[in-house]
Design a protein around this motif. Sequence first.
Motif, mmCIF file in Angstrom:
data_model
loop_
_atom_site.group_PDB
_atom_site.id
_atom_site.type_symbol
_atom_site.label_atom_id
_atom_site.label_comp_id
_atom_site.label_asym_id
_atom_site.label_seq_id
_atom_site.Cartn_x
_atom_site.Cartn_y
_atom_site.Cartn_z
ATOM 1 N N UNK A 1 -7.347 -3.224 7.496
ATOM 2 C CA UNK A 1 -6.022 -2.934 8.148
ATOM 3 C C UNK A 1 -4.878 -3.611 7.386
ATOM 4 N N UNK A 2 -5.056 -4.835 6.922
ATOM 5 C CA UNK A 2 -4.193 -5.561 6.328
ATOM 6 C C UNK A 2 -3.837 -5.072 4.886
ATOM 7 N N UNK A 3 -4.800 -4.611 4.383
ATOM 8 C CA UNK A 3 -4.697 -4.198 2.951
ATOM 9 C C UNK A 3 -3.886 -2.840 3.038
ATOM 10 N N UNK A 4 -4.143 -1.942 4.188
ATOM 11 C CA UNK A 4 -3.092 -0.816 4.374
ATOM 12 C C UNK A 4 -1.857 -1.128 4.445
ATOM 13 N N UNK A 5 -1.538 -2.236 5.476
ATOM 14 C CA UNK A 5 -0.155 -2.723 5.479
ATOM 15 C C UNK A 5 0.496 -3.211 4.213
ATOM 16 N N UNK A 6 -0.226 -3.882 3.388
ATOM 17 C CA UNK A 6 0.217 -4.268 2.111
ATOM 18 C C UNK A 6 0.552 -3.030 1.134
ATOM 19 N N UNK A 7 -0.262 -2.034 1.122
ATOM 20 C CA UNK A 7 0.216 -0.742 0.459
ATOM 21 C C UNK A 7 1.444 -0.244 1.050
ATOM 22 N N UNK A 8 1.548 -0.133 2.187
ATOM 23 C CA UNK A 8 2.753 0.237 2.775
ATOM 24 C C UNK A 8 3.866 -0.489 2.449
ATOM 25 N N UNK A 9 3.850 -1.743 2.486
ATOM 26 C CA UNK A 9 4.960 -2.544 2.319
ATOM 27 C C UNK A 9 5.255 -2.469 0.771
ATOM 28 N N UNK A 10 4.362 -2.399 -0.238
ATOM 29 C CA UNK A 10 4.476 -2.116 -1.449
ATOM 30 C C UNK A 10 5.408 -0.913 -1.785
ATOM 31 N N UNK A 11 4.806 0.316 -1.050
ATOM 32 C CA UNK A 11 5.578 1.445 -1.196
ATOM 33 C C UNK A 11 7.029 1.485 -0.777
ATOM 34 N N UNK A 12 7.141 0.771 0.531
ATOM 35 C CA UNK A 12 8.517 0.369 1.077
ATOM 36 C C UNK A 12 9.398 -0.144 0.143
ATOM 37 N N UNK A 13 8.995 -1.169 -0.420
ATOM 38 C CA UNK A 13 9.886 -2.277 -1.425
ATOM 39 C C UNK A 13 10.204 -0.946 -2.452
ATOM 40 N N UNK A 14 9.083 -0.456 -3.186
ATOM 41 C CA UNK A 14 9.698 0.301 -4.342
ATOM 42 C C UNK A 14 10.576 1.512 -3.817
ATOM 43 N N UNK A 15 10.581 2.210 -2.716
ATOM 44 C CA UNK A 15 11.384 3.140 -2.203
ATOM 45 C C UNK A 15 12.785 2.443 -1.921
ATOM 46 N N UNK A 16 12.742 1.338 -1.304
ATOM 47 C CA UNK A 16 14.185 0.588 -1.259
ATOM 48 C C UNK A 16 14.905 0.428 -2.493
ATOM 49 N N UNK A 17 13.998 -0.061 -3.321
ATOM 50 C CA UNK A 17 14.666 -0.406 -4.829
ATOM 51 C C UNK A 17 14.821 0.866 -5.509
ATOM 52 N N UNK A 18 14.353 2.230 -5.054
ATOM 53 C CA UNK A 18 14.516 3.515 -5.796
ATOM 54 C C UNK A 18 13.854 3.230 -7.078
ATOM 55 N N UNK A 19 12.741 2.505 -7.230
ATOM 56 C CA UNK A 19 11.836 2.540 -8.320
ATOM 57 C C UNK A 19 10.927 3.901 -8.716
ATOM 58 N N UNK A 20 10.791 4.006 -9.888
ATOM 59 C CA UNK A 20 10.042 5.177 -10.379
ATOM 60 C C UNK A 20 8.478 4.937 -9.871
ATOM 61 N N UNK A 21 8.097 3.869 -9.242
ATOM 62 C CA UNK A 21 6.541 3.579 -8.885
ATOM 63 C C UNK A 21 6.539 3.964 -7.466
ATOM 64 N N UNK A 22 7.662 4.459 -6.895
ATOM 65 C CA UNK A 22 7.622 4.869 -5.427
ATOM 66 C C UNK A 22 6.796 5.690 -5.247
ATOM 67 N N UNK A 23 6.750 6.881 -5.702
ATOM 68 C CA UNK A 23 6.122 8.309 -5.533
ATOM 69 C C UNK A 23 4.739 7.668 -5.497
ATOM 70 N N UNK A 24 4.058 7.251 -6.572
ATOM 71 C CA UNK A 24 2.694 6.671 -6.606
ATOM 72 C C UNK A 24 2.426 5.719 -5.527
ATOM 73 N N UNK A 25 2.936 4.727 -5.169
ATOM 74 C CA UNK A 25 2.545 3.821 -3.975
ATOM 75 C C UNK A 25 2.686 4.615 -2.849
ATOM 76 N N UNK A 26 3.696 5.545 -2.550
ATOM 77 C CA UNK A 26 3.502 6.367 -1.250
ATOM 78 C C UNK A 26 2.330 7.309 -1.369
ATOM 79 N N UNK A 27 1.816 7.910 -2.374
ATOM 80 C CA UNK A 27 0.464 8.851 -2.465
ATOM 81 C C UNK A 27 -0.475 7.826 -2.069
ATOM 82 N N UNK A 28 -0.541 6.611 -2.758
ATOM 83 C CA UNK A 28 -1.707 5.640 -2.441
ATOM 84 C C UNK A 28 -1.871 5.271 -1.182
ATOM 85 N N UNK A 29 -0.551 4.840 -0.527
ATOM 86 C CA UNK A 29 -0.697 4.466 0.576
ATOM 87 C C UNK A 29 -1.150 5.527 1.678
#
Length: 145
Positions: free
Chosen positions: A46-74
């Motif tokens: 469950x913590x690994x899932x939270x880490x993936x969500x954290x990374x996806x949220x961070x990339x989205x907050x930064x408007x990074x090009x990696x956000x879509x991949x991180x969102x799909x991974x989560x």
Amino acid sequence: MNTPKILGFTLLAISLVFGVIFYENIQKPIDFQGYFQKSYYSQFGPIAICVELFIAGYYLFQRSKKANFAMALFGFTAILDILFHITGLLSSGVPVYGMITFVICAALGFYISFSNAFDLGKITLKGTLVSFIMGNAVELFFNFY
């Protein structure tokens, strides 16, 4: 503040709150040997899932090009965790309230990543397949081996 920043901040907050809750629920082994047993390290799923969500949220907050991949991974990891648990293939350490929250976040993540809602770069078929495979790998690592 625009929509990606608000959503990114919300996902960051959800991941931090659930990460703290899940970390506090980890049962520490009594002896040194306990640290090498499946029952101990499977608690970190469950913590690994939270880490993936954290990374996806961070990339989205930064408007990074990696956000879509991180969102799909989560999204794939969270949905697979629930599907494997419901079908009885694997057990999940995520409580029901976490599963419900993760399903909502995963649906949002799939919408953002596959519709390219914020013009962050469309996710490719290769990126989709890699995120699906990595989501499976995370689930199998913490629940099967």
